[in-house]
Scaffold this active site. Structure first.
Site, PDB file in Angstrom:
ATOM      1  N   LYS A 110     -14.931 -29.318  20.586  1.00  0.00           N
ATOM      2  CA  LYS A 110     -15.131 -27.918  20.182  1.00  0.00           C
ATOM      3  C   LYS A 110     -14.116 -27.511  19.114  1.00  0.00           C
ATOM      4  O   LYS A 110     -14.435 -26.734  18.215  1.00  0.00           O
ATOM      5  CB  LYS A 110     -15.021 -26.979  21.392  1.00  0.00           C
ATOM      6  CG  LYS A 110     -15.932 -27.338  22.568  1.00  0.00           C
ATOM      7  CD  LYS A 110     -17.387 -27.455  22.201  1.00  0.00           C
ATOM      8  CE  LYS A 110     -18.053 -28.576  22.966  1.00  0.00           C
ATOM      9  NZ  LYS A 110     -19.340 -29.028  22.486  1.00  0.00           N
ATOM     10  N   GLU A 159      -9.351 -18.326  22.973  1.00  0.00           N
ATOM     11  CA  GLU A 159     -10.222 -17.433  22.191  1.00  0.00           C
ATOM     12  C   GLU A 159     -10.166 -16.038  22.786  1.00  0.00           C
ATOM     13  O   GLU A 159     -10.018 -15.881  23.999  1.00  0.00           O
ATOM     14  CB  GLU A 159     -11.688 -17.904  22.242  1.00  0.00           C
ATOM     15  CG  GLU A 159     -12.043 -18.901  21.174  1.00  0.00           C
ATOM     16  CD  GLU A 159     -13.488 -19.359  21.252  1.00  0.00           C
ATOM     17  OE1 GLU A 159     -14.272 -18.806  22.065  1.00  0.00           O
ATOM     18  OE2 GLU A 159     -13.843 -20.287  20.521  1.00  0.00           O
ATOM     19  N   HIS A 204     -24.415 -20.268  33.713  1.00  0.00           N
ATOM     20  CA  HIS A 204     -24.536 -21.037  32.471  1.00  0.00           C
ATOM     21  C   HIS A 204     -25.813 -21.853  32.405  1.00  0.00           C
ATOM     22  O   HIS A 204     -25.927 -22.787  31.616  1.00  0.00           O
ATOM     23  CB  HIS A 204     -23.314 -21.932  32.251  1.00  0.00           C
ATOM     24  CG  HIS A 204     -22.040 -21.147  32.165  1.00  0.00           C
ATOM     25  ND1 HIS A 204     -21.823 -20.224  31.168  1.00  0.00           N
ATOM     26  CD2 HIS A 204     -20.959 -21.094  32.981  1.00  0.00           C
ATOM     27  CE1 HIS A 204     -20.645 -19.668  31.364  1.00  0.00           C
ATOM     28  NE2 HIS A 204     -20.111 -20.164  32.453  1.00  0.00           N
ATOM     29  N   ARG A 220     -28.777 -32.193  20.015  1.00  0.00           N
ATOM     30  CA  ARG A 220     -29.962 -32.777  20.650  1.00  0.00           C
ATOM     31  C   ARG A 220     -31.148 -31.835  20.474  1.00  0.00           C
ATOM     32  O   ARG A 220     -30.988 -30.695  20.030  1.00  0.00           O
ATOM     33  CB  ARG A 220     -29.693 -32.938  22.144  1.00  0.00           C
ATOM     34  CG  ARG A 220     -29.383 -31.594  22.782  1.00  0.00           C
ATOM     35  CD  ARG A 220     -29.350 -31.600  24.290  1.00  0.00           C
ATOM     36  NE  ARG A 220     -29.274 -30.246  24.809  1.00  0.00           N
ATOM     37  CZ  ARG A 220     -28.166 -29.534  24.970  1.00  0.00           C
ATOM     38  NH1 ARG A 220     -26.991 -30.063  24.657  1.00  0.00           N
ATOM     39  NH2 ARG A 220     -28.213 -28.302  25.448  1.00  0.00           N
TER      40      ARG A 220
HETATM   41  C1  MV4 Z   1     -17.466 -17.320  25.206  1.00  0.00           C
HETATM   42  C2  MV4 Z   1     -17.817 -16.105  25.841  1.00  0.00           C
HETATM   43  C3  MV4 Z   1     -17.099 -14.983  25.504  1.00  0.00           C
HETATM   44  N1  MV4 Z   1     -16.075 -15.063  24.616  1.00  0.00           N
HETATM   45  N2  MV4 Z   1     -16.442 -17.335  24.331  1.00  0.00           N
HETATM   46  C4  MV4 Z   1     -20.400 -20.102  27.717  1.00  0.00           C
HETATM   47  C5  MV4 Z   1     -21.081 -21.340  27.296  1.00  0.00           C
HETATM   48  C6  MV4 Z   1     -20.296 -21.875  26.188  1.00  0.00           C
HETATM   49  N3  MV4 Z   1     -21.148 -22.385  25.158  1.00  0.00           N
HETATM   50  C7  MV4 Z   1     -19.470 -20.754  25.698  1.00  0.00           C
HETATM   51  N4  MV4 Z   1     -19.667 -19.670  26.597  1.00  0.00           N
HETATM   52  C8  MV4 Z   1     -19.103 -18.469  26.376  1.00  0.00           C
HETATM   53  N5  MV4 Z   1     -18.096 -18.457  25.486  1.00  0.00           N
HETATM   54  C9  MV4 Z   1     -15.785 -16.228  24.051  1.00  0.00           C
HETATM   55  N6  MV4 Z   1     -14.762 -16.271  23.200  1.00  0.00           N
HETATM   56  C10 MV4 Z   1     -18.861 -16.103  26.745  1.00  0.00           C
HETATM   57  C11 MV4 Z   1     -19.493 -17.275  27.029  1.00  0.00           C
HETATM   58  C12 MV4 Z   1     -20.534 -17.160  28.000  1.00  0.00           C
HETATM   59  C13 MV4 Z   1     -21.847 -17.396  27.681  1.00  0.00           C
HETATM   60  C14 MV4 Z   1     -22.228 -17.818  26.416  1.00  0.00           C
HETATM   61  C15 MV4 Z   1     -23.546 -18.052  26.128  1.00  0.00           C
HETATM   62  C16 MV4 Z   1     -24.492 -17.879  27.119  1.00  0.00           C
HETATM   63  C17 MV4 Z   1     -24.157 -17.502  28.361  1.00  0.00           C
HETATM   64  C18 MV4 Z   1     -22.832 -17.235  28.678  1.00  0.00           C
HETATM   65  C19 MV4 Z   1     -22.489 -16.829  29.952  1.00  0.00           C
HETATM   66  C20 MV4 Z   1     -21.205 -16.601  30.251  1.00  0.00           C
HETATM   67  C21 MV4 Z   1     -20.220 -16.776  29.282  1.00  0.00           C
END
Ligand code: MV4
Length: 498
Positions: A118, A202, A237, A294
């Protein structure tokens, strides 16, 4: 350019079938691999040839690289499609497939590896001025310095594992007092889960929307995007409902995010299908999070609104062809919604509900597509993902796609196990979903199992009384309508979720 004549699909279930169908239409022979638990699976029956690669556990079958590559060589296949999950984002697999003289249907091993980190992904994207969530660009090594950065950004912050993704290895820190404890936890979790303890910070976007862009690149340096998918309705998630397009993007914002997505792909010299994941905050600021290298589960909503078969595109690009279109040629047609039908019990914290599909009848009609890997009478094996099917409804507008989805859920008949269908109907009927005013906290905010509660005793009484009526009616030749009510008794329960 090398024409693929025979393709091995290194996957199972609905996605293996999905891929083989496109291959067959292109005149490509198909080879299935299967574990001992999947001997009678539909992907095995569908393929021209099938090779058993080991015991049920995926660690002894679908995850064993050399068994799959040996199967491909033995069958004289010239390419491997990894599907999603399993080995699809393993850069060593992509490299080994190539070394064996086979075509890997996907991006290069180098692109997979870059996006697997990442931190490296963010560094690459930053070179193209793609917006990132405020935070650190390097792994945290010095705790006092990291605390200083955290207070500059402002709490709450998130600590994320560089090797994580999809929500794995994330920790929220609300106050500086919790920083060290959460930091140590995140590091040791990352170490044991990924063998890499690197973590970064972050700013925590508390109620984001999850919007991802489908991108496609060819091996000649061309990259386009195929618009976005809105994936905010998820729990733990795990996505449950996806749609395209997103109801919050204006044409201007779509063009801006689309360009950012293409730039992320270019920063990785990316080719084949990929997904660039963004979060969007309440002020519609967007930030790049990560890229999935993917074909995704939810790709059909993009297929419905663009009209393209993404698997065929993947195969042609892997053969060395150029993209058959430019960005200006692409436009959005109507609206598509996908609901995932999991063998899970929404009344029991969405825990897997394994069992046999006692009745299984798919909905039909205009604009309805069901991608599944099972038939009535089959058992859902507990070794793998409990997804039974994806149902995709396509119509002219979002409102019509929602109404079609509700109609199709009512028509879908599954008995023998609990599914997420009733939950999906709850979402389709919810004002927050219908108005488009929702975020990734939808399930937490609005869903309670009570909203689905079925008083099973009462149901049984209703059924008993229908059965009694049927006996009476049968003695005087029952009208069809009465009998119909009996065969659809599962819908009696569903209709009570209104
Ligand atoms: C985040 C976030 C809030 N702030 N990053 C969850 C999956 C991963 N791809 C990154 N995710 C998140 N990163 C920051 N800085 C909230 C999430 C997140 C989320 C993101 C996409 C879809 C569903 C989610 C559910 C909870 C948290």
């Amino acid at each position: 350019m090398k024409r693929i004549k025979k393709l091995l699909v290194a996957n199972r279930g609905e996605i293996a079938l999905r891929i083989m169908r496109s291959a067959r239409e292109m005149g490509i022979q198909t080879v299935a691999v299967f574990s001992q638990a999947d001997r009678n699976a539909l992907h095995v029956r569908f393929a021209d040839e099938a090779i058993c690669i080991g015991p049920p556990a995926s660690s002894q079958s679908y995850l064993v690289m050399n068994k799959i590559i040996e199967a491909a060589l033995e069958a004289n296949a010239d390419a491997i499609h990894p599907g999603y999950g399993f080995l699809s984002e393993n850069e060593n697999f992509a490299a080994e497939v190539k070394k064996a003289g086979l075509i890997f249907i996907g991006p290069s091993a180098e692109s997979i590896e870059l996006m697997g980190s990442k931190l490296a992904a963010k560094t690459a994207a930053a070179k193209f001025n793609v917006p990132l969530v405020p935070g650190t660009a390097e792994p945290i090594s010095d705790i006092p310095q990291a605390k200083k950065i955290a207070s500059e950004i402002g709490y709450p912050i998130l600590i994320k594992a560089s090797a994580g993704g999809g929500g794995k290895g994330m920790r929220v820190v609300n106050h500086e007092a919790e920083f060290e404890e959460q930091m140590e936890r995140a590091t040791s979790e990352a170490m044991s889960a990924f063998g890499d303890g690197a973590v970064f910070i972050e700013k925590y976007v508390t109620q984001p929307r999850h919007i991802e862009f489908q991108i496609f690149g060819d091996q000649h340096g061309n990259v386009v995007h195929l618009f976005e998918r809105e994936c905010s309705i998820q729990r733990r998630h795990q996505k449950v409902i996806e749609e395209a397009p997103s109801s919050i993007l204006t044409p201007e914002l779509r063009a801006k995010m689309g360009k950012a997505a293409v730039d992320v792909a270019k920063s990785a010299n990316y080719y084949n299908a990929g997904t660039v994941e963004f979060i969007v905050d309440e002020n519609k600021n967007f930030y790049f999070l990560e890229m999935n290298t993917r074909l995704q589960v939810e790709h059909p909503v993009t297929e419905q609104i663009t009209g393209f078969d993404l698997v065929k595109l993947q195969i042609k690009i892997a053969e060395g062809e150029k993209l058959p279109f430019q960005q200006e040629d692409l436009s959005i047609h109507g609206h598509a919604i996908e609901v995932r039908v999991y063998a899970e019990d929404p009344n029991n914290n969405f825990l897997p509900d394994i069992g046999t599909l006692k009745t299984y009848r798919r909905p039909q009609g205009h604009g309805i597509r069901v991608d599944d890997g099972f038939e009535q009478g089959m058992a859902i094996p507990f070794y793998y993902d409990p997804m039974i099917a994806k149902m995709i409804c396509h119509d002219e507008t979002r409102e019509r796609a929602i109404e079609k989805t509700i109609r199709a859920i009512d028509e879908y008949e599954i008995t023998g196990l609990e599914t997420t269908l009733g939950f999906c109907k709850f979402v389709m009927k919810h004002e927050a979903f219908r108005s488009g005013d929702f975020d990734t906290k939808f399930v937490e905010k609005y869903f309670k199992p009570e909203f689905l509660e079925e008083k099973s005793v009462e149901d049984e009484e209703i059924i008993a009384s229908i059965l009694a009526t049927q006996v009476v009616n049968e003695s005087k030749t029952a009208p069809l309508k009465t009998q119909h009510n009996i065969t659809t008794s599962s819908n009696w329960k569903k209709n009570r979720n209104n």
